[in-house]
Design a protein around this motif. Structure first.
Motif, short mmCIF file in Angstrom:
data_model
loop_
_atom_site.label_atom_id
_atom_site.label_comp_id
_atom_site.label_asym_id
_atom_site.label_seq_id
_atom_site.Cartn_x
_atom_site.Cartn_y
_atom_site.Cartn_z
N GLY A 190 0.79 -1.22 0.00
CA GLY A 190 0.00 0.00 0.00
C GLY A 190 0.83 1.27 0.00
O GLY A 190 0.33 2.34 0.37
N LEU A 191 2.09 1.17 -0.41
CA LEU A 191 2.99 2.32 -0.39
C LEU A 191 3.08 3.00 -1.76
O LEU A 191 3.01 2.34 -2.80
N LEU A 192 3.25 4.30 -1.73
CA LEU A 192 3.52 5.08 -2.93
C LEU A 192 5.00 4.97 -3.28
O LEU A 192 5.84 4.78 -2.39
N VAL A 193 5.31 5.12 -4.56
CA VAL A 193 6.71 5.09 -5.01
C VAL A 193 7.00 6.34 -5.83
O VAL A 193 6.37 6.58 -6.87
N ALA A 194 7.95 7.12 -5.34
CA ALA A 194 8.43 8.29 -6.08
C ALA A 194 9.90 8.07 -6.40
O ALA A 194 10.58 7.28 -5.73
N VAL A 195 10.39 8.75 -7.42
CA VAL A 195 11.83 8.71 -7.73
C VAL A 195 12.31 10.14 -7.94
O VAL A 195 11.55 11.02 -8.33
N TRP A 196 13.60 10.36 -7.65
CA TRP A 196 14.17 11.69 -7.75
C TRP A 196 15.46 11.68 -8.55
O TRP A 196 16.13 10.64 -8.69
N VAL A 197 15.79 12.83 -9.12
CA VAL A 197 17.04 13.00 -9.85
C VAL A 197 17.90 14.02 -9.10
O VAL A 197 17.41 14.74 -8.22
#
Length: 357
Positions: free
Chosen positions: A254-261
């Protein structure tokens, strides 16, 4: 002559290193790209420190530019001053981002320029030029974002190692401005800070940020976030790290996944990485170049990428799994019975109450 040769070698070395890193990300994305990935909703585009590839980072002008370019939201950093004020600033000092006047004179003296801002009051640095404007207050910036861009999302990074006073002041400002859970997400590299943010603002999503070197490390971050009842993770956008397995493991919990640069120019802020992250099911992509992603989104995902162009007569089904919103498909009611995907805004509204409520 020797000096010029040395300068040329240094220039080529530094730029070759950046190019080599860029090619590494490209190769990894191409090798590990899944052949088919049916997405439950489109990937949201978040402007890293605004539109920082073209505008001074963490300025209101940069945030506006990102949203005007079509980003779903913006990311910015928060530092706390000695008087408790929160400002938009990535570094602990103003040495990198403070600007000179047109006449070439500095807008802050050298001592203050190199001083940790936690030792300075806002009155000491309120007139510092950080790129055509003064150092933005969190309260002012958030008020403008909520007022002028009500459907936009803000990722507010609480810096690692910050005192819990920063978290408390951040929550106070959010409450005072009236930013709703679907308008602001707290993120931090610091697990204790994340826990405090979730405790003080339980309705808001809180993501644990991490820089991982391997897929295994990413799985461990997902597990830590789940164990502490956080809302998700925010990982470095590396195809060798953010794999289908990692994203699926997060979504199962149930977790969100974000990615960053990284800071512009970032080696992983390129179309092949954007496409890869979309294919594996990432929820949020943070980029320095939101304007560049607008045509890419249309080309790669067609009508599913925007609320203006997306039409669905199907029903968005909701449920829960591990404390989060279940990732479900939109059942298309056309005669072909083809399944479609939600836009990000549809997904986000299904996760949070609409602004009108």
């Amino acid at each position: 002559m020797i000096f010029l040769v040395a300068q040329l070698v240094g220039f080529l070395t530094s730029h070759f290193g950046w190019l080599r890193a860029r090619l590494t990300f490209v190769r990894a994305a191409r090798v590990r790209m899944p052949s088919v990935r049916a997405r439950p909703h489109s990937m949201a585009i978040i402007g890293h420190r605004g539109a920082s590839a073209l505008h001074p980072e963490n300025t209101v002008a940069s945030l506006r530019a990102a949203l005007d370019a079509g980003a779903h939201g913006v990311e910015f950093d928060l530092q706390q001053l000695a008087d408790g004020t929160l400002v938009l600033l990535h570094d602990e000092t103003l040495a990198r981002t403070a600007c000179d006047t047109e006449e070439g004179a500095p807008t802050i003296d050298a001592v203050k320029l190199g001083t940790n801002v936690s030792e300075l009051n806002y009155a000491d640095i309120s007139t510092v030029d950080v790129g055509g404007e003064c150092l933005p207050l969190f309260s002012d910036a958030l008020s403008e974002l909520v007022g002028q861009y009500p459907t936009a999302l803000s990722f507010a990074e609480l810096k690692a190692g910050a005192s819990l006073a920063l978290v408390r002041e951040g929550e106070r400002v959010v409450s005072a401005v009236g930013a709703r859970p679907n308008q602001l997400v707290f993120i931090s590299f610091d697990l204790a800070v994340c826990e405090e943010a979730k405790k003080l603002a339980p309705a808001h999503d809180v993501l644990l940020v991490a820089k991982c070197l391997t897929e295994r490390e990413a799985h461990d971050v997902v597990q830590r976030a789940a164990d502490r009842a956080l809302s998700g993770v925010d990982l470095n956008a590396d195809p060798r790290v953010v794999t289908t397995s990692v994203v699926a493991a997060a979504h199962r919990r149930g977790l969100l996944v974000a990615v960053w640069v990284g800071k512009a120019p970032a080696a992983n802020d390129v179309p092949v990485v954007w496409e890869y992250m979309s294919k594996v099911g990432v929820d949020f992509l943070t980029t320095n170049m939101p304007r560049a992603l607008t045509p890419w989104r249309r080309a790669s995902q067609g009508s599913h990428m925007g609320a203006d162009s997306y039409e669905s007569s199907g029903e968005i089904r909701r449920g829960s799994s591990g404390g989060g919103t279940e990732r479900t498909r939109v059942a298309n009611a056309s005669t072909s019975e083809k399944e479609s995907v939600m836009t990000f805004l549809e997904f986000w509204r299904s996760r949070h109450k609409p602004l009108s409520q």
